[in-house]
Design a protein around this motif. Structure first.
Motif, PDB file in Angstrom:
ATOM      1  N   VAL A 137       0.837  -1.205   0.000  1.00 52.34           N
ATOM      2  CA  VAL A 137       0.000   0.000   0.000  1.00 52.34           C
ATOM      3  C   VAL A 137       0.871   1.254   0.000  1.00 52.34           C
ATOM      4  O   VAL A 137       0.632   2.207  -0.754  1.00 52.34           O
ATOM      5  N   ALA A 138       1.909   1.264   0.846  1.00 54.66           N
ATOM      6  CA  ALA A 138       2.794   2.430   0.922  1.00 54.66           C
ATOM      7  C   ALA A 138       3.564   2.622  -0.384  1.00 54.66           C
ATOM      8  O   ALA A 138       3.685   3.743  -0.894  1.00 54.66           O
ATOM      9  N   ALA A 139       4.081   1.527  -0.940  1.00 59.63           N
ATOM     10  CA  ALA A 139       4.821   1.631  -2.199  1.00 59.63           C
ATOM     11  C   ALA A 139       3.906   2.076  -3.329  1.00 59.63           C
ATOM     12  O   ALA A 139       4.320   2.839  -4.215  1.00 59.63           O
ATOM     13  N   PRO A 292       0.491  15.605  -2.198  1.00 58.75           N
ATOM     14  CA  PRO A 292       0.817  14.254  -2.680  1.00 58.75           C
ATOM     15  C   PRO A 292       2.232  13.821  -2.372  1.00 58.75           C
ATOM     16  O   PRO A 292       2.482  12.644  -2.104  1.00 58.75           O
ATOM     17  N   LEU A 293       3.181  14.776  -2.376  1.00 60.53           N
ATOM     18  CA  LEU A 293       4.547  14.414  -2.017  1.00 60.53           C
ATOM     19  C   LEU A 293       4.632  14.033  -0.539  1.00 60.53           C
ATOM     20  O   LEU A 293       5.276  13.043  -0.170  1.00 60.53           O
ATOM     21  N   GLY A 294       3.966  14.809   0.313  1.00 57.77           N
ATOM     22  CA  GLY A 294       3.936  14.479   1.736  1.00 57.77           C
ATOM     23  C   GLY A 294       3.280  13.134   1.979  1.00 57.77           C
ATOM     24  O   GLY A 294       3.753  12.334   2.806  1.00 57.77           O
ATOM     25  N   TRP A 295       2.191  12.857   1.265  1.00 67.48           N
ATOM     26  CA  TRP A 295       1.490  11.579   1.371  1.00 67.48           C
ATOM     27  C   TRP A 295       2.428  10.435   1.001  1.00 67.48           C
ATOM     28  O   TRP A 295       2.583   9.463   1.760  1.00 67.48           O
ATOM     29  N   ILE A 297       5.753  10.163   0.625  1.00 63.38           N
ATOM     30  CA  ILE A 297       6.970   9.950   1.422  1.00 63.38           C
ATOM     31  C   ILE A 297       6.629   9.457   2.827  1.00 63.38           C
ATOM     32  O   ILE A 297       7.241   8.521   3.353  1.00 63.38           O
ATOM     33  N   THR A 298       5.618  10.082   3.447  1.00 61.83           N
ATOM     34  CA  THR A 298       5.273   9.701   4.820  1.00 61.83           C
ATOM     35  C   THR A 298       4.690   8.300   4.880  1.00 61.83           C
ATOM     36  O   THR A 298       4.861   7.589   5.880  1.00 61.83           O
ATOM     37  N   SER A 299       3.987   7.862   3.822  1.00 60.17           N
ATOM     38  CA  SER A 299       3.401   6.524   3.831  1.00 60.17           C
ATOM     39  C   SER A 299       4.470   5.444   3.928  1.00 60.17           C
ATOM     40  O   SER A 299       4.242   4.376   4.527  1.00 60.17           O
ATOM     41  N   LEU A 300       5.657   5.701   3.371  1.00 64.79           N
ATOM     42  CA  LEU A 300       6.751   4.731   3.497  1.00 64.79           C
ATOM     43  C   LEU A 300       7.204   4.613   4.949  1.00 64.79           C
ATOM     44  O   LEU A 300       7.481   3.513   5.437  1.00 64.79           O
ATOM     45  N   VAL A 349      -2.280  12.283   5.693  1.00 64.20           N
ATOM     46  CA  VAL A 349      -2.809  11.185   4.882  1.00 64.20           C
ATOM     47  C   VAL A 349      -1.784  10.062   4.763  1.00 64.20           C
ATOM     48  O   VAL A 349      -2.112   8.877   4.870  1.00 64.20           O
ATOM     49  N   GLY A 350      -0.520  10.431   4.537  1.00 60.74           N
ATOM     50  CA  GLY A 350       0.528   9.411   4.439  1.00 60.74           C
ATOM     51  C   GLY A 350       0.665   8.602   5.711  1.00 60.74           C
ATOM     52  O   GLY A 350       0.925   7.398   5.675  1.00 60.74           O
ATOM     53  N   LEU A 351       0.486   9.268   6.847  1.00 62.97           N
ATOM     54  CA  LEU A 351       0.556   8.581   8.125  1.00 62.97           C
ATOM     55  C   LEU A 351      -0.642   7.650   8.317  1.00 62.97           C
ATOM     56  O   LEU A 351      -0.507   6.550   8.871  1.00 62.97           O
ATOM     57  N   ALA A 352      -1.814   8.078   7.856  1.00 61.69           N
ATOM     58  CA  ALA A 352      -3.052   7.345   8.121  1.00 61.69           C
ATOM     59  C   ALA A 352      -3.347   6.237   7.125  1.00 61.69           C
ATOM     60  O   ALA A 352      -3.861   5.174   7.492  1.00 61.69           O
ATOM     61  N   TYR A 353      -3.034   6.480   5.861  1.00 61.12           N
ATOM     62  CA  TYR A 353      -3.599   5.648   4.794  1.00 61.12           C
ATOM     63  C   TYR A 353      -3.184   4.177   4.840  1.00 61.12           C
ATOM     64  O   TYR A 353      -4.041   3.296   4.718  1.00 61.12           O
TER      65      TYR A 353
END
Length: 429
Positions: A137-139, A292-295, A297-300, A349-353
């Protein structure tokens, strides 16, 4: 491994799913960038709704049918049907001489996207462990970075060299690569055991979506379409979703509310920046890319840590960033504050998703098959997007900055509610 289908190489499957997500990102940016050129070439400036609606309606038609197709055709058959629809739709759109033919090709492409998305997510649910799945999901989120940064400029450059029709075919190699990996990893087995949901009620989703998308500002049709869409959505999602019952239903409810708030705000961000704050298009582009960039990068980071409280904290951060935009609209805020606020929204969003997505695709006590869970999570996110953009568009057109302010307050409230629902999504240990 569950469900009768066997996975030879989980890592190959994971890479294939991520490659298909990259292809989806490329497809989206190519199509949106080429839209003005296509409209001019097909003499369809007054038919933009038709050009845009095709892929959206195709996706919503695919959602209630996807589990049935997978049940009847099996994994390889479903993948083959999706690829046939994708390539056929792309060829039709690329050769179109009139707007309705282009829209028909986009409809076939949207139909294929729905089938491939349900297939990919259901395969991940069945064959990938939670730890690998959250990384997928993160990738997949990170796959939108390069297309977001380079896609529009590269698409315009290629369009000048070879024309929009050939440029429309750019995503094909990425789709074929992803498909080949998935085919290597998954082979046919017995169909899912769970019976699909009643078809008549689930088909209210594409019928209602058509009303919303094609209403073109006529609010009675938009309201009727939204009501039909929500009624059909309730039929697709697990029982208890509307009541935010703890576990998977609450996670899916949070996904709907998140999509209403975040994608609604994202759809109006350029209008907010240029009309509401009086910023230039260059400044708007910087702010637009921040989330979107914050989403991505943070999702990783979130996938590597995988904390249970990340979805609640992340959605609260996104709500805060969205609320700051509303407050700044009234007080006349600076470019720096707006940039930071929207970047914080994307980081949230990156933290939550990743964690929220994992909770929404874990069966728990819902009793859904993998295909139905995949359909449910895609339906939740897509219908939330549709409703957020429709409501935001209606409110923002009601009265200049006052309408924009009301829209962003509503989006912030939806995100606060999503944070509360995400907290209920955590199963007690």
């Amino acid at each position: 491994m569950s469900g009768g289908q066997l996975t030879r190489k989980p890592l190959v499957l994971a890479v294939g799913i991520v490659a298909l997500e990259f292809a989806a990102a490329v497809t989206g940016f190519v199509a949106s960038t080429l839209l003005p050129t296509v409209a001019d070439d097909l003499d369809a400036r007054d038919q933009l709704g038709l050009l845009i609606a095709g892929s959206t309606l195709g996706l919503f038609v695919a959602l209630p049918l996807a589990s049935r197709v997978l049940h009847r055709l099996g994994p390889r058959g479903t993948l083959a049907a999706g690829m046939l629809a994708y390539l056929g739709g792309l060829a039709l759109a690329a050769s179109a001489q009139v707007a309705w033919v282009f829209a028909l090709g986009q409809f076939a492409g949207g139909l294929a996207s729905g089938l491939l998305a349900v297939f990919g997510i259901s395969s991940a649910i069945q064959h990938l462990g939670d730890r690998l799945r959250i990384r997928v999901v993160a990738a997949s989120s990170a796959m939108w970075i390069v297309p977001a940064l380079a896609g529009p400029a590269a698409t315009l450059g290629l369009e000048h060299l070879v024309g929009w029709r050939w440029t429309l075919l750019v995503p094909v190699p990425f789709v074929l690569f992803g498909r080949s990996l998935v085919v290597r990893a998954v082979r046919d087995g017995p169909p899912p055991e769970a019976a699909p949901r009643p078809l008549a009620r689930t088909l209210l989703v594409p019928l209602g979506a058509a009303g919303v998308v094609l209403s073109t500002g006529w609010w009675p049709l938009a309201i009727l379409g939204a009501a039909l869409t929500v009624t059909g959505m309730v039929s697709i999602l697990p029982p208890g979703t509307a009541r935010l019952r703890r576990g998977t239903p609450a996670a899916l409810g949070a996904m709907v509310l998140f999509a209403v708030g975040y994608f609604g705000a994202d759809s109006l961000i350029t209008v907010l920046l240029t009309s509401g704050f009086g910023m230039s298009l260059g400044q708007a582009a910087l702010v637009l890319s921040a989330a979107p960039l914050g989403w991505a990068i943070t999702s990783l980071f979130a996938a590597a840590r995988s904390k249970r409280h990340f979805p609640t904290v992340g959605l609260a951060l996104t709500a805060l960033g969205t609320a700051v935009l509303a407050v700044e609209l009234v007080s006349g805020g600076s470019f720096a504050v707006v940039l930071v606020a929207w970047a914080v929204g994307g980081i949230g969003v990156g933290l939550a998703y990743p964690g929220l997505y994992l909770s929404a695709t874990t069966a728990g006590s819902s009793g859904f098959s993998a295909a139905e869970l995949a359909t449910a999570v895609i339906t939740a996110e897509c219908i939330g997007q549709l409703l957020g953009r429709a409501v935001g568009g209606t409110l923002s057109s009601a009265g200049q900055s006052g309408g924009l302010f009301a829209s962003y307050v509503l989006f912030a409230v939806a995100l606060v509610a999503a944070a509360g629902a995400a907290n209920r999504a955590r199963e007690p240990r």
